[in-house]
Scaffold this active site. Structure first.
Site, PDB file in Angstrom:
ATOM      1  N   LEU B  90       1.023  -0.880  -0.034  1.00 46.04           N
ATOM      2  CA  LEU B  90      -0.023   0.000  -0.178  1.00 46.04           C
ATOM      3  C   LEU B  90       1.001   1.346  -0.091  1.00 46.04           C
ATOM      4  O   LEU B  90       1.815   1.136   0.742  1.00 46.04           O
ATOM      5  CB  LEU B  90      -1.021   0.099   1.330  1.00 46.04           C
ATOM      6  CG  LEU B  90      -1.803  -1.212   1.456  1.00 46.04           C
ATOM      7  CD1 LEU B  90      -2.299  -1.142   2.875  1.00 46.04           C
ATOM      8  CD2 LEU B  90      -2.615  -1.320   0.261  1.00 46.04           C
ATOM      9  N   ARG B  91       0.579   2.242  -0.777  1.00 41.10           N
ATOM     10  CA  ARG B  91       1.418   3.519  -0.935  1.00 41.10           C
ATOM     11  C   ARG B  91       1.449   4.345   0.265  1.00 41.10           C
ATOM     12  O   ARG B  91       2.674   4.673   0.750  1.00 41.10           O
ATOM     13  CB  ARG B  91       1.015   4.214  -2.101  1.00 41.10           C
ATOM     14  CG  ARG B  91       0.676   3.630  -3.181  1.00 41.10           C
ATOM     15  CD  ARG B  91       1.682   3.751  -4.364  1.00 41.10           C
ATOM     16  NE  ARG B  91       2.368   2.615  -4.538  1.00 41.10           N
ATOM     17  CZ  ARG B  91       3.489   2.396  -5.294  1.00 41.10           C
ATOM     18  NH1 ARG B  91       4.101   3.400  -5.878  1.00 41.10           N
ATOM     19  NH2 ARG B  91       4.290   1.350  -5.544  1.00 41.10           N
ATOM     20  N   ASP B 328       1.458 -10.139  -3.667  1.00 44.95           N
ATOM     21  CA  ASP B 328       2.277  -9.125  -4.104  1.00 44.95           C
ATOM     22  C   ASP B 328       1.273  -7.864  -4.821  1.00 44.95           C
ATOM     23  O   ASP B 328       1.624  -7.095  -5.688  1.00 44.95           O
ATOM     24  CB  ASP B 328       3.138  -9.330  -5.014  1.00 44.95           C
ATOM     25  CG  ASP B 328       4.461  -8.410  -5.201  1.00 44.95           C
ATOM     26  OD1 ASP B 328       4.675  -7.710  -4.254  1.00 44.95           O
ATOM     27  OD2 ASP B 328       4.951  -8.011  -6.322  1.00 44.95           O
ATOM     28  N   HIS B 332      -1.881   0.568  -8.559  1.00 49.75           N
ATOM     29  CA  HIS B 332      -1.210   1.735  -9.277  1.00 49.75           C
ATOM     30  C   HIS B 332      -2.462   2.333 -10.040  1.00 49.75           C
ATOM     31  O   HIS B 332      -3.261   1.924 -10.577  1.00 49.75           O
ATOM     32  CB  HIS B 332      -0.312   1.414 -10.254  1.00 49.75           C
ATOM     33  CG  HIS B 332       1.000   0.817  -9.924  1.00 49.75           C
ATOM     34  ND1 HIS B 332       1.792   1.537  -8.962  1.00 49.75           N
ATOM     35  CD2 HIS B 332       1.618  -0.443  -9.721  1.00 49.75           C
ATOM     36  CE1 HIS B 332       2.782   1.185  -8.680  1.00 49.75           C
ATOM     37  NE2 HIS B 332       2.861  -0.318  -9.267  1.00 49.75           N
TER      38      HIS B 332
END
Lengths: 321, 451
Positions: B90-91, B328, B332
Site C-alpha cells: 500500500l503506498r 504481491d 497503481h
C-alpha cells in the site's frame, strides 16, 4: 504516377516497424520510392498527390536529418507539414504523451510522424489516434524508414538484396537502426552479420537470425556491405567499451580492416558520424566506397513513398483515379 | 444459483444484515471442510460462537443443528481457514486500507501483511502503532505491518527491531528495495537472532538489474527494452543464503522467479538452514510472453521470466521448496500504467485473483487442494508466528467458503479494487469465493452465488 501508387498492397494502418512487414510489401515500398528518385533530382520537384493532407512531425527527441527528410517528403507531395518538437525534459513524461496524441488527433491530421526516446512509445501513441502513424524512431526498438532507405540504396547499387552478405558493426545493443535493418535484410533474403564487442550486443540477438562476430577481421570477411553504427560518446568512457582509442583500434572502420571484405563492398552509416571513432574520416568521404550521402538522398524518396502508401491505405480516404 | 437476482455490477464487500447486529452462534452445515494444518479434508460442519470457532468436524451436526444458531448451508462447497497474504503493498500508510481490505475480503483473504514500502516508510514505533490502530478502526480484515529493516529503507542503519516487534511488527524487510550491502544484511540477520525475528528480502542485485524493465532475452531484444538477467536475483539470493549460514538468522526470500532461485532455496533447506520463500501467481501462471506488445500491466518486479523458469517455480511449489504464495498486491493508478513501457510503474493488483489463479495449480499439476491451500493459510501464518490460517477450537472464526469449480472471467473493470492493473485481465478462471468470514462476521458475500 498515381497508377504506381495503386499497385502497392500495404494492409497496415501504421508503419511502426519492419518486423511483420512482408517481402512483397517491402519490395512494393521500394519500387514506389524508386519512382521518386529521378523526380527529386529535377528542378521542379513538387507533386500534388497529398494536396490537402496534413502531416505532423512530432519529435520528442532531437533530430535534424530525419525530421528535415520527412518535412521535405511531405512538402514535395503537396501536403501541409507542421513540425512539433517536444523536449521530454519539459513535460511530465508519458502522461503527456497520450495527452499530446489526443490533442493532435483532434486537429484531424492525416499522418503523424513520431520519434520518441522510449521503445514502444510510438505504438502506444498510435493506439490513441485515428490517423496513420509512422515511426520515426522509438528508443532502441525500430526505425523503419531508415532500414527502407538503406535497402533502397543497396538495391540501386547492387541490383538486389537477396543473397548479399551485410555486416552491421558497432553499438547493436542501443540501436533501433540495427534492429530494423536486421528484420528487413533477413526478410529480403540477405545474410546478416553483427560485429561488436559482447558488451554492445543485446541478449539472444542470434534468435533474430544473424551471425555473431566479435572481431572485425572475421565479421567483414567477404561481405558485400559494411554498415557502421553510431556509438554515443558517453558509452565509451569505460562503461561499455574502455576508451575511444581502444574502440577505434578494434572496431573503427578503416582501409586496413576493409581489406578482407569484397573488393566492391560498400560502406554505409546512418549518420551523424563520429569521424575517427567508428569510421575513418577519409574512408567515409571515399566516393568509390562510401554511399553515406546517397543514403540521405534516398531518405526523402522513401519517406515520400511511405506517406503516400499510408494515406492511401486509410479507409476514410478515397482513391481518386 | 440465484443468478441475476441482484445486479452483478454492484459486487461489493458487504456485511450480511443478520450478522452485523450481533455476532452470535453460526452453524455452517453441509460443508467440505479443508484444514491444511491438520490434514482434515472431509464433509462436515463448523460452529462458531462470538467470533470464535467452537467446534468443527465430520460428525458435528449428526444430531441436528443447534436451534439458536444462524445456519449457513455451504451446499457442499469448501469451507477452509481464511487466506493469509504475507505481501501486500500500500503506498500510503493507513489511507488505502478500506479499498485494500474490501478487495482482500472479496478474494477470501482474511489476514494481510503490509509492506513498509510506503511514504513515509514504516520504520518507527509510532508508525507501526498507527498501522495497527488504523487496522483496528477499519476493522474489516486483520492487518499486520511488516516493519522496515533499515531506517528510511535506505539500506544503511538497522531499525529498532525489538521495539518495533513490541509495537506489533511481524517481520522485517525493506519491502520492494533489497538490502544491497552485505555487511548490513549480515548485521541485520545476526541482530534479529536475539529476538528470533524474521528477515524478508526480495532479492535483486540492483547494480546488475540496472535500468532493466523486463526479462533479458529474445523478447526484450526484439522490443528494444533493457533486460534484467536471472543472475540479478540469484546472485543476491546466494549471498543471503551464505549470510544465513554465517549468522544462523531466520530468512525468507520473497517472489522467487527463476529456476536457479528455486534450486538455491531447495539446497539451503537440505543443508538445514532456516530459509523459507514465497512466489506470486504471475510467476507460476505467466511468462515473459505476457509483456507482448509493451503491455505495461505485465511490467512486474521481478520481471516475468522464461517458460523454463515458470515451470521450475511450479515444481518448487509442488515439492514444497516454495512455502508460500503471496499476492504481491500493488495498486497503481491507471495514469502510471498508460505510459511507454520503461516509464510505467511496475506491479499488479492481486488480492482478488490470488485464490482463483492458485487453484489452477491443483488442476494442472500434482499439488493437492489441501497442499495448495496450505501455502496461503497455515504456511505463511507459521512462518510469521500468527494464530491464523487454521481451523482450531477457540481460534478466531476467520473462514472462507469457495467453489473450486465455479467458472468466471477475470475482468479488470469489475474488480472491487479501484486500481485495475492486473496482468490476468480476460483470463478464464475457475474457483470463486462465495463468502469470507472474519471473527464470525461475514465480510464478503458473492451476491450472484447462492451460499
Amino acid at each position: 504516377m498515381s497508377a504506381v501508387t495503386l499497385k502497392i498492397r500495404f494492409p497496415h494502418r501504421h508503419l511502426l516497424g519492419i518486423e511483420g512487414v512482408s517481402p512483397d510489401e517491402i519490395s512494393g515500398l521500394l519500387d514506389l520510392s524508386e519512382s521518386h528518385v529521378e523526380q527529386n533530382r529535377q528542378t521542379d520537384k513538387n507533386r500534388t498527390t497529398l494536396r490537402g493532407r496534413t502531416c505532423i512531425n512530432l519529435f520528442f527527441e532531437n533530430s535534424t536529418r530525419t525530421r528535415t527528410s520527412f518535412e521535405l517528403a511531405g512538402k514535395r507531395l503537396g501536403a501541409d507539414v507542421i513540425n512539433m518538437s517536444v523536449s521530454t525534459s519539459s513535460i511530465k513524461k508519458g502522461e503527456t504523451l497520450i495527452d499530446t496524441a489526443m490533442t493532435l488527433n483532434a486537429m484531424h491530421p492525416d499522418v503523424l510522424v513520431v520519434r520518441h526516446p522510449d521503445s514502444g512509445a510510438v505504438q502506444l501513441l498510435s493506439e490513441k489516434v485515428n490517423c496513420a502513424v509512422i515511426n520515426g524512431g522509438d528508443g532502441r526498438h525500430e526505425h523503419p524508414t531508415q532500414a527502407l532507405l538503406d535497402a533502397l540504396t543497396i538495391r540501386r547499387r547492387k541490383g538486389k538484396l537477396s543473397g548479399l552478405c551485410v555486416a552491421i558493426c558497432g553499438d547493436i545493443m542501443h540501436s533501433r537502426v540495427a534492429r530494423s535493418n536486421i528484420h528487413l535484410l533477413s526478410t529480403m533474403g540477405a545474410q546478416v552479420r553483427v560485429v561488436a564487442p559482447p558488451t554492445l550486443l543485446p541478449a539472444k540477438i542470434g534468435t533474430l537470425g544473424v551471425e555473431i562476430f566479435h572481431r572485425m577481421e572475421e565479421g567483414l570477411r567477404d561481405c558485400d556491405i559494411v554498415m557502421m553504427l553510431r556509438l554515443q560518446l558517453e558509452r565509451m568512457n569505460g562503461s561499455f567499451v574502455p576508451s575511444v582509442r581502444e574502440y577505434f583500434r578494434f572496431y573503427g572502420l578503416d582501409y586496413a580492416k576493409l581489406e578482407v571484405a569484397k573488393p566492391d563492398a560498400l560502406i554505409m552509416h546512418p549518420g551523424p558520424m563520429n569521424r575517427g571513432v567508428e569510421i575513418d574520416g577519409e574512408l567515409a568521404d571515399d566516393i568509390d566506397r562510401s554511399v553515406i550521402r546517397e543514403q540521405v538522398e534516398m531518405g526523402v524518396a522513401v519517406r515520400m513513398a511511405c506517406l503516400e502508401t499510408l494515406t492511401g491505405a486509410l479507409p476514410k480516404i478515397e482513391c481518386k483515379t | 444459483m440465484a443468478k441475476g437476482a441482484k445486479k452483478t455490477k454492484t459486487v461489493k464487500a458487504k456485511a450480511a444484515p443478520a450478522s452485523t447486529v450481533k455476532v452470535a452462534r453460526t452453524a455452517y452445515v453441509n460443508a467440505h471442510l479443508i484444514d491444511p494444518a491438520s490434514g482434515l479434508d472431509a464433509p462436515g460442519g463448523l460452529l462458531s460462537n462470538d467470533g470464535l470457532i467452537t467446534d468443527f468436524g465430520p460428525d458435528l451436526y449428526a444430531d441436528g443443528t443447534p436451534e439458536d444458531a444462524e445456519t449457513i448451508d455451504c451446499q457442499g462447497r469448501i469451507l477452509a481457514p481464511g487466506l493469509v497474504d504475507m505481501r501486500v503493498q500500500l503506498r500510503d500508510p493507513g489511507h488505502e486500507h478500506e479499498e485494500a481490505t474490501a478487495s482482500a475480503a472479496a478474494g477470501g483473504i482474511t489476514t494481510i501483511i503490509v509492506l513498509p514500502s510506503t511514504d513515509p516508510a514504516i520504520d518507527s514505533v509510532a508508525l507501526v502503532e498507527f498501522i495497527v490502530r488504523r487496522a483496528r478502526e477499519v476493522g474489516l480484515i486483520n492487518i499486520y505491518p511488516m516493519a522496515a529493516l533499515t531506517q528510511g529503507l535506505e539500506g544503511r542503519e538497522i531499525t529498532e527491531m525489538g521495539l518495533l516487534t513490541e509495537a506489533g511488527a511481524v517481520a522485517f524487510s525493506d519491502g520492494v528495495a533489497p538490502i544491497d550491502d552485505s555487511l548490513v544484511m549480515r548485521r541485520a540477520l545476526s541482530y534479529a537472532r536475539s529476538f528470533d525475528l524474521l528477515i524478508i528480502q526480495r532479492p535483486e542485485d540492483r547494480s546488475l538489474a540496472n535500468e532493466g524493465v523486463m526479462n533479458e532475452g529474445e523478447i526484450a531484444t526484439r522490443l528494444g527494452l533493457a533486460g534484467i538477467p536471472n543472475a540479478a536475483e540469484t546472485i543476491q539470493l546466494e549471498r543471503d543464503i551464505q549470510l544465513v549460514e554465517l549468522t544462523g538468522g531466520r530468512y525468507h526470500a520473497s517472489l522467487l522467479s527463476t529456476a536457479k532461485s528455486v534450486d538455491l532455496v531447495r539446497r539451503a533447506k537440505m543443508r538445514g538452514l532456516d530459509v523459507t520463500c514465497d512466489t506470486a501467481p504471475p510467476y507460476f501462471a505467466l511468462n515473459e510472453i505476457a509483456v507482448g506488445d509493451y503491455r505495461t500491466f505485465s511490467r512486474l518486479s521481478p520481471p516475468l521470466r522464461r517458460e523454463e523458469d515458470r515451470c521450475a517455480v511450479v515444481e518448487g511449489l509442488e515439492d514444497g521448496t516454495i512455502d508460500v504464495i503471496v499476492s504481491d498486491h500493488a495498486p497503481h493508478h491507471q495514469d502510471s500504467k498508460r505510459q511507454p513501457f520503461a516509464q510505467a510503474e511496475s506491479g499488479a493488483v492481486g488480492l482478488e485473483t490470488l485464490l482463483a489463479v492458485a487453484l489452477d495449480l491443483t488442476r494442472e499439476g500434482s499439488l493437492s487442494l489441501s497442499d495448495m491451500l496450505g501455502k496461503v493459510t497455515c504456511g505463511p501464518a507459521d512462518i510469521l508466528g500468527l494464530h491464523a490460517g487454521r481451523l482450531k477450537k477457540g481460534a478466531a472464526a476467520d473462514l472462507v467458503i469457495f467453489d473450486p469449480g465455479a467458472p468466471w472471467k477475470i475482468d479488470a473493470d469489475r474488480l472491487i479494487s479501484k486500481s485495475k492493473n492486473t496482468p490476468f485481465d480476460g483470463k478464464l478462471a475457475q474457483g470463486r469465493v462465495i463468502r469470507s468470514v472474519i471473527a464470525g462476521k461475514t465480510v464478503f458475500h458473492a451476491p450472484d452465488l447462492d451460499v
